[in-house]
Every structure is written in C-alpha cells, then in structure tokens.
Motif scaffolding. Structure first.
Motif, PDB file in Angstrom:
ATOM      1  N   CYS A 138      17.386 143.920 -52.072  1.00 50.47           N
ATOM      2  CA  CYS A 138      18.440 144.923 -51.937  1.00 50.47           C
ATOM      3  C   CYS A 138      18.069 145.914 -50.831  1.00 50.47           C
ATOM      4  O   CYS A 138      17.795 147.072 -51.108  1.00 50.47           O
ATOM      5  CB  CYS A 138      18.596 145.622 -53.291  1.00 50.47           C
ATOM      6  SG  CYS A 138      20.009 146.683 -53.430  1.00 50.47           S
TER       7      CYS A 138
ATOM      8  N   ALA B 219      26.089 145.515 -61.073  1.00 47.23           N
ATOM      9  CA  ALA B 219      25.773 144.344 -60.253  1.00 47.23           C
ATOM     10  C   ALA B 219      24.292 144.356 -59.920  1.00 47.23           C
ATOM     11  O   ALA B 219      23.675 145.417 -59.823  1.00 47.23           O
ATOM     12  CB  ALA B 219      26.611 144.352 -58.972  1.00 47.23           C
TER      13      ALA B 219
ATOM     14  N   GLU C  49      18.036 140.158 -63.132  1.00 43.27           N
ATOM     15  CA  GLU C  49      18.914 139.255 -63.868  1.00 43.27           C
ATOM     16  C   GLU C  49      18.398 139.035 -65.298  1.00 43.27           C
ATOM     17  O   GLU C  49      19.160 139.114 -66.264  1.00 43.27           O
ATOM     18  CB  GLU C  49      19.025 137.914 -63.144  1.00 43.27           C
ATOM     19  CG  GLU C  49      19.932 136.935 -63.848  1.00 43.27           C
ATOM     20  CD  GLU C  49      20.097 135.627 -63.082  1.00 43.27           C
ATOM     21  OE1 GLU C  49      20.923 134.797 -63.522  1.00 43.27           O
ATOM     22  OE2 GLU C  49      19.412 135.418 -62.064  1.00 43.27           O
TER      23      GLU C  49
ATOM     24  N   TYR D 131      23.079 141.611 -48.197  1.00 47.65           N
ATOM     25  CA  TYR D 131      22.803 140.782 -49.364  1.00 47.65           C
ATOM     26  C   TYR D 131      24.088 140.557 -50.164  1.00 47.65           C
ATOM     27  O   TYR D 131      25.147 141.078 -49.829  1.00 47.65           O
ATOM     28  CB  TYR D 131      21.704 141.386 -50.243  1.00 47.65           C
ATOM     29  CG  TYR D 131      21.979 142.797 -50.738  1.00 47.65           C
ATOM     30  CD1 TYR D 131      22.413 143.031 -52.033  1.00 47.65           C
ATOM     31  CD2 TYR D 131      21.790 143.905 -49.909  1.00 47.65           C
ATOM     32  CE1 TYR D 131      22.672 144.310 -52.490  1.00 47.65           C
ATOM     33  CE2 TYR D 131      22.059 145.182 -50.358  1.00 47.65           C
ATOM     34  CZ  TYR D 131      22.488 145.384 -51.649  1.00 47.65           C
ATOM     35  OH  TYR D 131      22.744 146.647 -52.093  1.00 47.65           O
ATOM     36  N   THR D 132      23.968 139.781 -51.236  1.00 48.30           N
ATOM     37  CA  THR D 132      25.085 139.512 -52.137  1.00 48.30           C
ATOM     38  C   THR D 132      24.731 140.038 -53.516  1.00 48.30           C
ATOM     39  O   THR D 132      23.576 139.936 -53.947  1.00 48.30           O
ATOM     40  CB  THR D 132      25.334 137.984 -52.206  1.00 48.30           C
ATOM     41  OG1 THR D 132      25.649 137.518 -50.896  1.00 48.30           O
ATOM     42  CG2 THR D 132      26.482 137.645 -53.147  1.00 48.30           C
ATOM     43  N   VAL D 133      25.725 140.603 -54.211  1.00 49.82           N
ATOM     44  CA  VAL D 133      25.492 141.074 -55.579  1.00 49.82           C
ATOM     45  C   VAL D 133      26.292 140.219 -56.560  1.00 49.82           C
ATOM     46  O   VAL D 133      27.360 139.701 -56.231  1.00 49.82           O
ATOM     47  CB  VAL D 133      25.840 142.570 -55.760  1.00 49.82           C
ATOM     48  CG1 VAL D 133      24.927 143.438 -54.929  1.00 49.82           C
ATOM     49  CG2 VAL D 133      27.287 142.859 -55.482  1.00 49.82           C
ATOM     50  N   VAL D 134      25.725 140.107 -57.754  1.00 47.98           N
ATOM     51  CA  VAL D 134      26.350 139.377 -58.857  1.00 47.98           C
ATOM     52  C   VAL D 134      26.818 140.433 -59.871  1.00 47.98           C
ATOM     53  O   VAL D 134      26.003 141.231 -60.339  1.00 47.98           O
ATOM     54  CB  VAL D 134      25.332 138.416 -59.512  1.00 47.98           C
ATOM     55  CG1 VAL D 134      25.972 137.691 -60.694  1.00 47.98           C
ATOM     56  CG2 VAL D 134      24.791 137.423 -58.474  1.00 47.98           C
TER      57      VAL D 134
ATOM     58  N   ASN E 272      29.800 140.287 -51.324  1.00 47.02           N
ATOM     59  CA  ASN E 272      28.920 140.438 -50.168  1.00 47.02           C
ATOM     60  C   ASN E 272      28.916 141.901 -49.755  1.00 47.02           C
ATOM     61  O   ASN E 272      29.973 142.488 -49.537  1.00 47.02           O
ATOM     62  CB  ASN E 272      29.400 139.560 -49.004  1.00 47.02           C
ATOM     63  CG  ASN E 272      29.237 138.094 -49.318  1.00 47.02           C
ATOM     64  OD1 ASN E 272      28.227 137.677 -49.879  1.00 47.02           O
ATOM     65  ND2 ASN E 272      30.237 137.304 -48.985  1.00 47.02           N
TER      66      ASN E 272
ATOM     67  N   LYS F 143      21.675 139.227 -55.837  1.00 46.99           N
ATOM     68  CA  LYS F 143      21.512 137.789 -56.071  1.00 46.99           C
ATOM     69  C   LYS F 143      20.097 137.372 -55.672  1.00 46.99           C
ATOM     70  O   LYS F 143      19.604 137.746 -54.614  1.00 46.99           O
ATOM     71  CB  LYS F 143      22.551 137.015 -55.265  1.00 46.99           C
ATOM     72  CG  LYS F 143      22.606 135.553 -55.588  1.00 46.99           C
ATOM     73  CD  LYS F 143      23.764 134.882 -54.885  1.00 46.99           C
ATOM     74  CE  LYS F 143      23.875 133.438 -55.302  1.00 46.99           C
ATOM     75  NZ  LYS F 143      25.072 132.821 -54.700  1.00 46.99           N
TER      76      LYS F 143
ATOM     77  N   LYS G 264      27.495 137.380 -66.806  1.00 43.13           N
ATOM     78  CA  LYS G 264      28.051 137.256 -65.455  1.00 43.13           C
ATOM     79  C   LYS G 264      29.565 137.119 -65.546  1.00 43.13           C
ATOM     80  O   LYS G 264      30.080 136.406 -66.402  1.00 43.13           O
ATOM     81  CB  LYS G 264      27.457 136.049 -64.746  1.00 43.13           C
ATOM     82  CG  LYS G 264      25.972 136.175 -64.483  1.00 43.13           C
ATOM     83  CD  LYS G 264      25.426 134.929 -63.813  1.00 43.13           C
ATOM     84  CE  LYS G 264      23.929 135.030 -63.646  1.00 43.13           C
ATOM     85  NZ  LYS G 264      23.361 133.820 -63.038  1.00 43.13           N
TER      86      LYS G 264
ATOM     87  N   GLN H 152      31.996 136.908 -60.560  1.00 46.98           N
ATOM     88  CA  GLN H 152      32.296 137.592 -59.304  1.00 46.98           C
ATOM     89  C   GLN H 152      31.005 137.891 -58.552  1.00 46.98           C
ATOM     90  O   GLN H 152      30.047 138.425 -59.116  1.00 46.98           O
ATOM     91  CB  GLN H 152      33.043 138.889 -59.603  1.00 46.98           C
ATOM     92  CG  GLN H 152      33.512 139.624 -58.371  1.00 46.98           C
ATOM     93  CD  GLN H 152      34.289 140.888 -58.740  1.00 46.98           C
ATOM     94  OE1 GLN H 152      34.196 141.409 -59.836  1.00 46.98           O
ATOM     95  NE2 GLN H 152      35.059 141.379 -57.788  1.00 46.98           N
ATOM     96  N   GLU H 153      30.991 137.518 -57.293  1.00 46.55           N
ATOM     97  CA  GLU H 153      29.900 137.868 -56.390  1.00 46.55           C
ATOM     98  C   GLU H 153      30.509 138.573 -55.195  1.00 46.55           C
ATOM     99  O   GLU H 153      31.568 138.182 -54.713  1.00 46.55           O
ATOM    100  CB  GLU H 153      29.128 136.630 -55.943  1.00 46.55           C
ATOM    101  CG  GLU H 153      28.382 135.955 -57.070  1.00 46.55           C
ATOM    102  CD  GLU H 153      27.502 134.797 -56.601  1.00 46.55           C
ATOM    103  OE1 GLU H 153      27.458 134.507 -55.388  1.00 46.55           O
ATOM    104  OE2 GLU H 153      26.870 134.182 -57.471  1.00 46.55           O
TER     105      GLU H 153
END
Length: 167
Positions: free
Chosen positions: A38, A129, A138, A158-161, A154, A132, A148, A151-152
């Motif tokens: 992150c 979130a 997690e 980075y990407t968040v879940v 950008n 990822k 979960k 939804q992810e």
C-alpha cells in the motif's frame, strides 16, 4: 454523534488531532511491510492530511480519526466515516495496530468494540478495503468475520479488495 468511550472497554479512546501526527507516524512506520502493498510510505504531511480528509458529501462530524491507548501508549489508529457510503454503513478507511503488540488479539478486541457501538448507533454494515496481496490483512479481516464483496478497486499504485460485515 458517536461516544468514543464506547468503542472499547479495554483501551482509552480519543480523537486524534494535528498535534498527534508524530505519534501516529511512529505507529504506522512500525508496520513497514504494510507499505510494501500500500504505497507510498507515510510521512508527517500525509498523516496531517489523513486526519482531516473526508469523502464528498461528508463532514468532519462524520469522521472519527481516533487513537486507542493502553495507559499513555498509542497502540492503534482508526479512521472511520459514519454513514458512508450510505446512511446505514460505516467505512473504515484505515486501521492499524502497533507492530510491537500485534498477534495478541488487540486488533480483534478493538474491532468487537467498534462493531458493537456502530450497531448500537443503528448502522447495519461495516465496509473497508485491504491492499490486494496483503495476506496478513486479509487473514485478519476474514478471521474477524468480514467477507469479500467481489469488488476490487484500482487506486494509484495498487489494487484494493473491498470487504464487508453485516452487524
């Protein structure tokens, strides 16, 4: 308006302000691996911004940037927006426990208090979130009953879940 003392029966809770930025920075920098997932690594300026930033259509009355203290030591930081993204949901924008006290159930204990108070206030869901690939975050969230959403998003770098928990 949330009664911060009800967020925990084990720790003292208070709003953090601009004068607390150095203590918050020290805590977040204790979790160096978090920022591998992150980026960027925080600095005093980013902490000062985090303390006062709110989503569109929300005010500082809806924001709870708080510290959890064991005696006089800051052990956890929470950034929560009440009534976001909808009136029955709370969004946790950030939560971190000092690395020196992780793995002792403190984060889970804090989440129980947060969720209990939000439910008492009439909210029915918590969303947040995690970055990822951050297996530690997690695992913590799934262990604490978050699921979960599928939804992810950008975000820069980075990407968040997105995860949620019904209260």
């Amino acid at each position: 308006m949330m009664d911060l003392t009800k967020l925990s029966t084990s720790y003292q809770v208070r709003r953090l302000n601009l004068q607390d930025a150095d203590h918050v920075l020290k805590l977040v920098l204790s979790n160096d691996s978090y920022y591998n997932f992150c980026p960027p690594r925080p600095n005093r300026h980013t902490i000062l911004e985090d303390i006062k930033v709110v989503p569109a259509n929300k005010t500082m009355d809806d924001k709870y940037y708080v510290g959890f203290y064991d005696q006089d030591k800051l052990i956890a930081v929470l950034d929560l927006i009440s009534g976001y993204p909808d009136e029955k949901t709370a969004w946790i924008g950030f939560f971190m426990v000092d690395a020196a006290v992780q793995g002792k159930g403190i984060g889970s204990k804090i989440f129980v208090g947060i969720e209990s108070e939000l439910k008492d206030l009439g909210l029915s869901r918590v969303e947040l979130a995690f970055a990822k690939g951050n297996a530690k975050s997690e695992k913590f969230l799934l262990k604490n009953g978050y699921q979960k959403t599928g939804q992810e998003l950008n975000v820069p770098g980075y990407t968040v879940v997105v995860v949620e928990k019904m209260l």
